[in-house]
Design a protein around this motif. Sequence first.
Motif, PDB file in Angstrom:
ATOM      1  N   SER A   1       0.906  -1.150   0.084  1.00 43.03           N
ATOM      2  CA  SER A   1       0.033  -0.021  -0.082  1.00 43.03           C
ATOM      3  C   SER A   1       0.946   1.193   0.166  1.00 43.03           C
ATOM      4  N   ASN A   2       0.409   2.379  -0.409  1.00 39.58           N
ATOM      5  CA  ASN A   2       1.061   3.550  -0.304  1.00 39.58           C
ATOM      6  C   ASN A   2       0.740   4.131   0.978  1.00 39.58           C
ATOM      7  N   LYS A   3       1.614   4.036   1.902  1.00 38.55           N
ATOM      8  CA  LYS A   3       1.519   4.459   3.212  1.00 38.55           C
ATOM      9  C   LYS A   3       1.964   6.002   3.510  1.00 38.55           C
ATOM     10  N   VAL A   4       1.228   6.755   4.166  1.00 36.98           N
ATOM     11  CA  VAL A   4       1.558   8.041   4.449  1.00 36.98           C
ATOM     12  C   VAL A   4       1.853   8.087   5.809  1.00 36.98           C
ATOM     13  N   TYR A   5       1.362   7.148   6.750  1.00 37.67           N
ATOM     14  CA  TYR A   5       1.628   7.081   8.393  1.00 37.67           C
ATOM     15  C   TYR A   5       1.292   6.087   8.827  1.00 37.67           C
ATOM     16  N   GLU A   6       2.096   5.460   9.825  1.00 39.93           N
ATOM     17  CA  GLU A   6       1.918   4.446  10.527  1.00 39.93           C
ATOM     18  C   GLU A   6       2.531   4.144  11.820  1.00 39.93           C
ATOM     19  N   ASP A   7       1.811   3.666  12.826  1.00 38.68           N
ATOM     20  CA  ASP A   7       2.438   3.525  14.152  1.00 38.68           C
ATOM     21  C   ASP A   7       1.988   2.077  14.610  1.00 38.68           C
ATOM     22  N   ASP A   8       2.015   1.943  15.948  1.00 37.13           N
ATOM     23  CA  ASP A   8       1.654   0.499  16.438  1.00 37.13           C
ATOM     24  C   ASP A   8       0.336   0.409  16.428  1.00 37.13           C
ATOM     25  N   LYS A   9      -0.856   1.078  16.155  1.00 34.80           N
ATOM     26  CA  LYS A   9      -2.131   1.135  16.408  1.00 34.80           C
ATOM     27  C   LYS A   9      -2.898   1.385  14.957  1.00 34.80           C
ATOM     28  N   MET A  10      -2.269   2.112  14.143  1.00 36.10           N
ATOM     29  CA  MET A  10      -3.071   2.348  12.752  1.00 36.10           C
ATOM     30  C   MET A  10      -1.855   2.561  11.605  1.00 36.10           C
TER      31      MET A  10
END
Length: 112
Positions: free
Chosen positions: A16-25
Amino acid sequence: MADCIFCKIAKGEIPSNKVYEDDKMVCFKDLNPQAPVHLLAIPKIHTEKLSDVDEATAGYIGHIFSKIPEIAEKMELGKGFRVIANCGEYAGQTVFHIHFHILGGKPFSPSF
Ligand code: AMP
Ligand code: ZN
Protein backbone atom coordinates in the motif's frame (compact mmCIF):
# COMPACT_ATOMS: atom_id res chain seq x y z
CA MET A 1 -8.75 -11.85 10.23
CA ALA A 2 -7.20 -14.09 7.58
CA ASP A 3 -9.04 -12.97 4.45
CA CYS A 4 -9.31 -9.27 5.23
CA ILE A 5 -7.47 -7.09 2.71
CA PHE A 6 -7.02 -4.22 5.20
CA CYS A 7 -5.64 -6.58 7.87
CA LYS A 8 -3.11 -7.66 5.22
CA ILE A 9 -2.26 -4.01 4.50
CA ALA A 10 -1.95 -3.36 8.26
CA LYS A 11 0.50 -6.28 8.55
CA GLY A 12 2.44 -5.24 5.45
CA GLU A 13 1.51 -8.50 3.72
CA ILE A 14 0.21 -6.69 0.65
CA PRO A 15 1.58 -3.37 -0.61
CA SER A 16 0.00 0.00 0.00
CA ASN A 17 1.08 3.58 -0.39
CA LYS A 18 1.42 4.45 3.29
CA VAL A 19 1.57 8.05 4.45
CA TYR A 20 1.55 7.30 8.21
CA GLU A 21 1.98 4.24 10.42
CA ASP A 22 2.42 3.47 14.10
CA ASP A 23 1.67 0.55 16.41
CA LYS A 24 -2.13 1.15 16.36
CA MET A 25 -2.96 2.39 12.85
CA VAL A 26 -2.00 2.79 9.23
CA CYS A 27 -2.98 5.56 6.82
CA PHE A 28 -2.53 4.92 3.12
CA LYS A 29 -3.66 6.25 -0.25
CA ASP A 30 -6.95 4.96 -1.65
CA LEU A 31 -6.48 2.91 -4.84
CA ASN A 32 -9.41 4.65 -6.50
CA PRO A 33 -9.14 8.28 -5.36
CA GLN A 34 -12.31 10.41 -5.29
CA ALA A 35 -10.37 13.64 -4.64
CA PRO A 36 -6.80 14.90 -5.25
CA VAL A 37 -5.94 13.57 -1.77
CA HIS A 38 -7.86 10.46 -0.75
CA LEU A 39 -6.49 8.52 2.21
CA LEU A 40 -7.81 5.64 4.28
CA ALA A 41 -7.05 5.48 8.00
CA ILE A 42 -7.45 2.03 9.56
CA PRO A 43 -6.82 0.51 13.00
CA LYS A 44 -4.37 -2.37 13.39
CA ILE A 45 -7.18 -4.43 14.87
CA HIS A 46 -9.95 -6.11 12.91
CA THR A 47 -13.37 -4.58 13.48
CA GLU A 48 -15.88 -4.73 10.67
CA LYS A 49 -17.63 -1.42 10.97
CA LEU A 50 -18.41 1.65 13.03
CA SER A 51 -21.51 0.10 14.59
CA ASP A 52 -19.32 -2.68 16.06
CA VAL A 53 -17.03 -0.30 17.97
CA ASP A 54 -17.00 -1.08 21.69
CA GLU A 55 -14.84 -0.30 24.73
CA ALA A 56 -12.12 -2.65 23.48
CA THR A 57 -11.82 -1.02 20.07
CA ALA A 58 -12.74 2.60 20.87
CA GLY A 59 -9.17 3.35 21.93
CA TYR A 60 -7.94 2.53 18.43
CA ILE A 61 -10.58 4.78 16.87
CA GLY A 62 -9.75 7.62 19.25
CA HIS A 63 -6.09 7.17 18.41
CA ILE A 64 -6.83 7.48 14.67
CA PHE A 65 -8.66 10.76 15.29
CA SER A 66 -5.80 12.02 17.46
CA LYS A 67 -3.44 11.54 14.51
CA ILE A 68 -5.64 12.95 11.73
CA PRO A 69 -4.46 16.56 12.34
CA GLU A 70 -0.82 15.50 11.95
CA ILE A 71 -1.59 13.47 8.82
CA ALA A 72 -3.63 16.35 7.35
CA GLU A 73 -0.79 18.76 7.92
CA LYS A 74 1.72 16.37 6.33
CA MET A 75 -0.54 15.98 3.29
CA GLU A 76 -1.01 19.76 2.99
CA LEU A 77 -4.73 19.70 3.80
CA GLY A 78 -4.56 22.86 5.90
CA LYS A 79 -7.36 24.52 3.93
CA GLY A 80 -9.77 21.80 5.04
CA PHE A 81 -10.68 18.19 4.48
CA ARG A 82 -13.57 15.76 4.80
CA VAL A 83 -13.67 12.54 6.87
CA ILE A 84 -16.20 9.84 5.99
CA ALA A 85 -16.96 6.39 7.40
CA ASN A 86 -19.40 4.23 5.48
CA CYS A 87 -21.06 1.91 7.99
CA GLY A 88 -22.58 -1.19 6.41
CA GLU A 89 -23.44 -2.21 2.87
CA TYR A 90 -26.53 0.03 2.90
CA ALA A 91 -24.24 3.05 3.45
CA GLY A 92 -21.85 2.00 0.68
CA GLN A 93 -19.24 0.11 2.70
CA THR A 94 -17.39 -2.37 0.50
CA VAL A 95 -14.40 -3.33 2.67
CA PHE A 96 -15.43 -4.72 6.03
CA HIS A 97 -12.51 -3.56 8.14
CA ILE A 98 -13.42 -0.22 9.67
CA HIS A 99 -11.81 2.71 7.86
CA PHE A 100 -12.04 6.47 7.66
CA HIS A 101 -11.81 8.18 4.29
CA ILE A 102 -9.82 11.44 4.47
CA LEU A 103 -10.55 13.55 1.39
CA GLY A 104 -9.07 16.87 0.39
CA GLY A 105 -7.10 18.92 -2.08
CA LYS A 106 -10.24 20.52 -3.56
CA PRO A 107 -13.26 22.37 -2.20
CA PHE A 108 -16.38 20.34 -1.37
CA SER A 109 -19.95 21.55 -1.46
CA PRO A 110 -21.73 21.88 1.90
CA SER A 111 -24.17 19.07 1.06
CA PHE A 112 -23.73 15.51 -0.16
P1 AMP B 1 -15.81 1.74 1.43
O1 AMP B 1 -16.66 1.77 0.19
O2 AMP B 1 -16.11 2.83 2.41
O3 AMP B 1 -15.78 0.37 2.06
O4 AMP B 1 -14.33 2.08 0.93
C1 AMP B 1 -13.40 1.12 0.55
C2 AMP B 1 -12.29 1.85 -0.14
O5 AMP B 1 -11.15 1.02 -0.17
C3 AMP B 1 -12.58 2.24 -1.60
O6 AMP B 1 -12.48 3.66 -1.73
C4 AMP B 1 -11.51 1.50 -2.40
O7 AMP B 1 -11.04 2.27 -3.48
C5 AMP B 1 -10.45 1.28 -1.35
N1 AMP B 1 -9.57 0.14 -1.55
C6 AMP B 1 -9.94 -1.15 -1.74
N2 AMP B 1 -8.84 -1.94 -1.80
C7 AMP B 1 -7.77 -1.12 -1.63
C8 AMP B 1 -6.36 -1.34 -1.58
N3 AMP B 1 -5.83 -2.55 -1.73
N4 AMP B 1 -5.54 -0.27 -1.41
C9 AMP B 1 -6.08 0.98 -1.28
N5 AMP B 1 -7.38 1.23 -1.28
C10 AMP B 1 -8.23 0.20 -1.46
ZN1 ZN C 1 -9.34 -6.66 8.92
